[in-house]
Design an enzyme around this catalytic site. Structure first.
Site, PDB file in Angstrom:
ATOM      1  N   ASP A  81      20.734  28.517   2.209  1.00 57.73           N
ATOM      2  CA  ASP A  81      21.253  29.143   3.461  1.00 57.73           C
ATOM      3  C   ASP A  81      20.896  30.566   4.084  1.00 57.73           C
ATOM      4  OD1 ASP A  81      24.367  29.558   3.327  1.00 57.73           O
ATOM      5  OD2 ASP A  81      24.604  31.575   2.378  1.00 57.73           O
ATOM      6  N   GLU A 128      18.997  26.852   6.735  1.00 59.37           N
ATOM      7  CA  GLU A 128      19.644  26.924   7.630  1.00 59.37           C
ATOM      8  C   GLU A 128      19.106  28.633   9.076  1.00 59.37           C
ATOM      9  OE1 GLU A 128      24.480  28.887   8.407  1.00 59.37           O
ATOM     10  OE2 GLU A 128      23.119  29.500   6.660  1.00 59.37           O
TER      11      GLU A 128
HETATM   12  C1  GLC Z   1      25.982  29.986   5.370  1.00 54.36           C
HETATM   13  C2  GLC Z   1      26.359  28.860   5.508  1.00 54.36           C
HETATM   14  C3  GLC Z   1      28.447  29.658   5.362  1.00 54.36           C
HETATM   15  C4  GLC Z   1      28.582  30.352   4.007  1.00 54.36           C
HETATM   16  C5  GLC Z   1      27.181  31.717   4.495  1.00 54.36           C
HETATM   17  C6  GLC Z   1      27.393  32.519   3.151  1.00 54.36           C
HETATM   18  O1  GLC Z   1      25.939  30.588   6.477  1.00 54.36           O
HETATM   19  O2  GLC Z   1      26.523  27.484   5.963  1.00 54.36           O
HETATM   20  O3  GLC Z   1      29.557  28.889   4.966  1.00 54.36           O
HETATM   21  O4  GLC Z   1      29.935  30.926   3.963  1.00 54.36           O
HETATM   22  O5  GLC Z   1      26.291  31.136   4.965  1.00 54.36           O
HETATM   23  O6  GLC Z   1      26.918  31.800   2.128  1.00 54.36           O
END
Ligand code: GLC
Ligand code: CA
Length: 567
Positions: A235, A287
């Site tokens: 993440d 991500e």
């Molecule tokens: C990422 C996740 C999202 C979350 C954020 C903070 O972007 O996909 O859903 O709110 O991280 O952890």
């Protein structure tokens, strides 16, 4: 009824219980599962509720494994399933080594992993390294400890500015709105230090210069790999390290004090070593929202991550020239570092693509969720069908967000008092947030809860389902050859069977400007017509699949066809 489709691709690997390609011609890296996989994103809270409390859970997922196997996916990515106060839907983790009680138990997770593996389906867990929950034991200890203590050094605590320390330590803003700093107050009311949170105040940022933090996360990776996880979704992977001077953004610091810093790569090198110690087929997937292609590619150096989500593709308008340029750029960047491209149309953070493609502006940005604008659901659905076939034909791995396969649209009219996303609250409602793409799935029946919860469940689904989804339940779509579900099943069946699909390269064929036309491996050809007029099909031996009926042999607008062509 759905039937369980045998996974005939590979043999069973004794290590994880999952099939592994044992072909010996290509180098190991080229054969890895994550290079070609179709990965289905399970948002557990909204997938299937087994016990009627209105919240999806792991026994609910287990009961639907036959459905997922028949859909033809290769892996499941679970959004965070750990104990959490749910200030950000589980992205505020209180314990990285357990399961949220509302979702089940560790034993449920073990059983789910084993049962998925038995069906040839791999499991990807979501790890959040940037921050934990303010209920995590480390943060509770830090709050109870003195400034300057080891407990506080695991986070970013700083005194405030101004004479009385009443101003935040710098000018950073939370990605969810409001300041990125919150001040501690002792039980006797005395104000104390401030702590950094790039997201909600309940999500304190971890300090990765602390050796405790590094060691802890490497151990967490081992914990899940030992339990059989085949991959890790990381993440907010590019936000994790910070400039220790914490300079004001208004001073235009270069490099950026928390985005895509060079020192973040050390972390993923260490993680890669952990993954490699499990035999080389455990995948690390980042991500990464990084617009600069060169910077993006650095994450896939051979000793770092395996792949990442392709957000430029997701954000692109439904426009042939834009899509072609994103596709070309994606393939070029990944080819240079020998990483597989990935293709994603929707996830739990963005407006569902049926709605995006049904608006006048079909592009997307996290900073502009276009709720309240007119949506032509019929047109959006037609384009979503064409987009799914385009996506599954492109070289690399593909993601499906739960409900994509049913053609669900963004729910824009959730009553304010039922909304849960901190983005909605922290922006005072000016950003509608992400609840609209997180509404529980419709499985069966003519009215909510549409089989999401068992009959007679005491609680309503945690977010209300639109009654108009009665035509989009699994039950309604099952066996209807015109449904989105049957299109996904057919496309994924072909994707699994045809060696031309998945990892590899593509060859563009000459075409009109508003048409995407390419060959995979010589005999598989994909043509997507984004022009306003019917187009003629190229010579072919067979039509393998079409997203919309062909009009007297012509491919209509907003439609994709897969062809078998002569050598
Ligand atoms: C990422 C996740 C999202 C979350 C954020 C903070 O972007 O996909 O859903 O709110 O991280 O952890
Ligand atoms: Ca439940």
């Amino acid at each position: 009824m759905t039937t369980v489709q045998e996974n005939t691709l590979n043999d069973t690997d004794t290590d994880t219980g999952v099939d592994t390609d044992t072909g010996d011609a290509a180098p190991a890296r080229a054969r890895a599962w994550w290079r070609s996989a179709t990965i289905y994103q399970v948002y557990t809270r909204s997938f299937a509720d087994s016990n009627g409390d209105g919240i999806g859970d792991l026994p609910g997922v287990r009961a639907k494994l036959p459905y997922l196997a028949a859909l033809g996916v290769d892996a499941l990515w679970f959004n965070p399933w750990y104990p959490s106060p749910m200030a950000d839907a589980g992205y505020d983790i209180a314990d990285y080594r357990d399961i949220e009680p509302a979702f089940g138990t560790l034993a449920d997770a073990d059983a789910l992993i084993a049962q998925a593996h038995a069906r040839g389906i791999r499991i990807i867990v979501d790890i959040v390294p940037n921050h934990c929950s303010d209920r995590h034991r480390w943060f509770l200890q830090a709050v109870d400890s003195e400034p300057g203590s080891r407990e506080r050094s695991r986070f970013w605590f700083r005194p405030g500015r101004g004479e009385d320390g009443s101003q935040p330590p710098n000018d950073w803003r939370s990605i969810f709105g409001g300041p990125a700093w919150t001040r501690l107050t002792a039980s006797d009311g005395t104000p104390g230090e401030w702590y950094l949170h790039l997201f909600a105040p309940e999500q304190p940022d971890l300090n990765w210069s602390s050796p405790d933090v590094r060691a802890e996360f490497e151990d967490v990776l081992r914990f899940w790999f030992d339990r059989g996880a085949d991959g890790i979704r990381i993440d907010s992977a590019a936000l994790v390290t910070k400039d220790p001077d914490l300079p004001d953004l208004s001073s235009n610091p270069d490099p950026h004090p928390y985005e895509d810093r060079d020192d973040v790569h050390e972390i993923y090198r260490a993680w890669r070593a952990v993954a490699e110690s499990y035999g080389g087929d455990r995948a690390l997937i980042g991500e990464l929202w990084i617009p600069d292609a060169e910077r993006f590619a650095r994450y896939f150096r051979p000793d770092e991550l395996h792949s990442a989500f392709n957000f430029p593709y997701l954000c692109s308008a439904w426009d042939a020239a834009q899509l072609r340029s994103v596709i070309e750029q994606t393939l070029a960047v990944h080819a240079r570092v020998d990483a597989p491209a990935t293709w994603v149309l929707s996830n739990h953070d963005v407006d569902r693509h049926v709605s995006r493609y049904g608006r006048s502006d079909t592009s997307f940005g996290l900073d502009r969720r276009e709720h309240g604008r007119p949506v032509d659901v019929g047109l959006g659905t037609r384009r979503a069908r064409a987009a799914a076939m385009l996506t599954f034909a492109l070289p690399g791995a593909a993601y499906v967000y739960q409900g994509d396969e049913l053609g669900l649209w963004e729910v824009e009219n959730i009553p304010a008092d039922l909304r849960q996303d901190p983005i909605w609250r922290r922006t005072g409602g000016s950003d509608p947030g992400r609840d609209g793409c997180r509404v529980p799935l419709p499985w069966s029946g003519a009215a909510p809860p549409f089989g999401f919860s068992p009959d007679g469940a005491p609680a309503d689904p945690w977010l209300p389902q639109p009654p108009a989804w009665s035509g989009l339940t699994v039950e309604a779509e099952d066996g209807d050859l015109r449904s989105m579900l049957e299109l996904y099943r057919a496309a994924l069946r072909i994707r699994r069977q045809d060696p031309a699909l998945g990892d590899g390269t593509l060859t563009w064929m000459p075409s009109g400007e508003s048409v995407l036309d390419f060959l995979r491996d010589g005999r598989f050809r994909c043509v997507a017509n984004l022009s306003p007029t019917d187009i003629a099909l190229p010579p072919h031996e067979d039509v393998l699949l079409q997203s919309t009926d062909l009009a007297e042999g012509l491919l209509p607008p907003d439609a994709t066809v897969w062809l078998r062509v002569a050598d």
